[in-house]
Design a protein around this motif. Structure first.
Motif, PDB file in Angstrom:
ATOM      1  N   ILE A 304       0.846  -1.199   0.000  1.00 38.26           N
ATOM      2  CA  ILE A 304       0.000   0.000   0.000  1.00 38.26           C
ATOM      3  C   ILE A 304       0.879   1.247   0.000  1.00 38.26           C
ATOM      4  O   ILE A 304       1.896   1.292   0.693  1.00 38.26           O
ATOM      5  CB  ILE A 304      -0.922  -0.003   1.237  1.00 38.26           C
ATOM      6  CG1 ILE A 304      -1.878  -1.187   1.157  1.00 38.26           C
ATOM      7  CG2 ILE A 304      -1.715   1.307   1.347  1.00 38.26           C
ATOM      8  CD1 ILE A 304      -2.617  -1.463   2.448  1.00 38.26           C
ATOM      9  N   ARG A 305       0.490   2.226  -0.767  1.00 42.41           N
ATOM     10  CA  ARG A 305       1.179   3.507  -0.793  1.00 42.41           C
ATOM     11  C   ARG A 305       0.396   4.522   0.036  1.00 42.41           C
ATOM     12  O   ARG A 305      -0.814   4.690  -0.165  1.00 42.41           O
ATOM     13  CB  ARG A 305       1.332   4.013  -2.234  1.00 42.41           C
ATOM     14  CG  ARG A 305       1.931   5.409  -2.343  1.00 42.41           C
ATOM     15  CD  ARG A 305       1.996   5.834  -3.807  1.00 42.41           C
ATOM     16  NE  ARG A 305       2.365   7.242  -3.932  1.00 42.41           N
ATOM     17  CZ  ARG A 305       2.501   7.888  -5.100  1.00 42.41           C
ATOM     18  NH1 ARG A 305       2.294   7.237  -6.231  1.00 42.41           N
ATOM     19  NH2 ARG A 305       2.823   9.168  -5.127  1.00 42.41           N
ATOM     20  N   LEU A 306       1.062   5.188   0.950  1.00 36.62           N
ATOM     21  CA  LEU A 306       0.457   6.254   1.742  1.00 36.62           C
ATOM     22  C   LEU A 306       1.101   7.569   1.329  1.00 36.62           C
ATOM     23  O   LEU A 306       2.304   7.776   1.495  1.00 36.62           O
ATOM     24  CB  LEU A 306       0.693   6.013   3.234  1.00 36.62           C
ATOM     25  CG  LEU A 306       0.142   4.707   3.803  1.00 36.62           C
ATOM     26  CD1 LEU A 306       0.542   4.556   5.273  1.00 36.62           C
ATOM     27  CD2 LEU A 306      -1.365   4.625   3.640  1.00 36.62           C
ATOM     28  N   SER A 307       0.283   8.452   0.763  1.00 38.64           N
ATOM     29  CA  SER A 307       0.792   9.713   0.231  1.00 38.64           C
ATOM     30  C   SER A 307       0.278  10.892   1.034  1.00 38.64           C
ATOM     31  O   SER A 307      -0.938  11.004   1.262  1.00 38.64           O
ATOM     32  CB  SER A 307       0.366   9.888  -1.233  1.00 38.64           C
ATOM     33  OG  SER A 307       0.812   8.802  -2.018  1.00 38.64           O
ATOM     34  N   PRO A 308       1.172  11.772   1.497  1.00 34.85           N
ATOM     35  CA  PRO A 308       0.716  12.932   2.280  1.00 34.85           C
ATOM     36  C   PRO A 308       0.052  13.962   1.385  1.00 34.85           C
ATOM     37  O   PRO A 308       0.291  14.017   0.174  1.00 34.85           O
ATOM     38  CB  PRO A 308       2.017  13.471   2.873  1.00 34.85           C
ATOM     39  CG  PRO A 308       3.064  13.096   1.869  1.00 34.85           C
ATOM     40  CD  PRO A 308       2.629  11.771   1.293  1.00 34.85           C
ATOM     41  N   ALA A 309      -0.801  14.798   1.984  1.00 39.57           N
ATOM     42  CA  ALA A 309      -1.421  15.892   1.240  1.00 39.57           C
ATOM     43  C   ALA A 309      -0.356  16.839   0.748  1.00 39.57           C
ATOM     44  O   ALA A 309       0.687  17.025   1.376  1.00 39.57           O
ATOM     45  CB  ALA A 309      -2.431  16.624   2.129  1.00 39.57           C
ATOM     46  N   ALA A 310      -0.603  17.444  -0.376  1.00 39.87           N
ATOM     47  CA  ALA A 310       0.369  18.381  -0.972  1.00 39.87           C
ATOM     48  C   ALA A 310       0.573  19.550  -0.030  1.00 39.87           C
ATOM     49  O   ALA A 310      -0.368  20.029   0.598  1.00 39.87           O
ATOM     50  CB  ALA A 310      -0.148  18.871  -2.313  1.00 39.87           C
TER      51      ALA A 310
END
Length: 310
Positions: A304-310
């Motif tokens: 799973i990829r967890l991406s922070p908000a820009a």
């Protein structure tokens, strides 16, 4: 961990629930949750894999995985690429922690539940030459090795969380084994931080989940312990990594959460939750992998990829 370790964790988690319900053998539990670390978006990178214990980026476009099929035997070190392609790099009975150093991927092998309970010293550290594809053994005589850290002097530290004692072992560059921080038990995740010259260690089944900090320049000093909120066996703290921001990112296996811990203040927050048995997390590295995102493995066979908000 093999699928048999998954069952063991389930039994321990159920026992903890029953103990808390009856008030037997359990002190006051820590609060179960932490504040949110801002907004992170989850997406599936790969699925349909076997039980995944660990991951590491090889720096050449690949994500390496410690994989064990549902049968619990005949595991492998697998590589997946950002385009979705997969390949097996090496056979491994019960692969665990992976650390890439230069052109070599080091990994533990032989960390089965049976070996841990029986105290069989059939565990090893192996080295995969990423250029040649050859595998060699660099250390032997380990019992159920799980987590792995590579040290600047060419040595290693391995953890053990099954059987007894569930303590750390320091492995010298020549393969000699010595106990390390023996008062720290139920050890699992490991990460060496070269900037701080400290080793971070998670504990899995202790009543209080701890992120321990060891000063390897002072190996006889007691480790500093940072409490992670939640009852230990219901957290089941697994592997961890030190992020580019200096914080520690820790997978809570049974709790299904990834938490961020500031090792200076001891404060923690939740990066993501409702993940099925997460085991390890790393920030992306190499072509096709976002260095701002956390990539998480799980017992459910997903990345799973967890991406922070820009």
């Amino acid at each position: 961990m093999t699928v048999r370790r998954v069952a063991a964790r389930g039994v321990l988690a159920l026992s903890a629930v029953l103990a808390m319900a009856t008030g037997a053998g359990v002190g006051a539990a820590e609060p179960g949750g932490t504040d949110q670390c801002g907004h992170w978006t989850a997406s599936t990178v790969s699925s349909g894999l076997g039980v995944l214990e660990n991951l590491a980026f090889d720096g050449r476009g690949g994500l390496l995985l410690s994989e064990v099929p549902a049968s619990g035997t005949d595991g492998a070190l697998r590589r997946i690429r950002a385009d979705g392609s997969r390949e097996v790099l090496a056979s491994a009975g019960s692969p665990g922690g992976i650390v890439v150093a230069g052109g070599t991927a080091y990994f533990t092998n032989g960390g089965s539940l049976i070996s841990g309970v029986a105290g069989r010293a059939d565990g090893v550290i192996q080295a995969l030459d990423l250029d040649r594809g050859t595998v060699s053994t660099v250390a032997r005589g380990l019992v159920a090795p799980n987590g792995l850290a590579v040290l600047p002097d060419g040595g290693f530290v391995v953890s053990r969380d099954v059987g007894t004692p569930t303590t750390l072992t320091r492995v010298a560059a020549d393969g000699a084994l010595t106990p390390l921080a023996t008062d720290l038990t139920s050890t699992n995740g490991l990460a060496y931080d070269p900037n701080r010259r400290k080793l971070f260690v998670s504990t899995t089944f202790e009543p209080v989940s701890a992120l321990a900090v060891l000063d390897l320049d002072r190996p006889d000093a007691a480790p500093v312990r940072i409490t992670v909120p939640g009852y230990g066996p219901l957290n089941a703290a697994d592997d961890l990594t030190v992020g580019p921001d200096g914080n520690v990112y820790l997978a809570l296996n049974v709790a299904g959460r990834i938490v961020r811990v500031d090792p200076e203040s001891g404060r923690s927050c939740t990066v993501a939750e409702d993940i099925s048995f997460p085991t390890s997390a790393r920030f992306g590295a190499g072509d096709g992998w976002d260095p701002r995102s956390l990539y998480v493995t799980s017992f459910a066979g997903t990345v799973i990829r967890l991406s922070p908000a820009a």
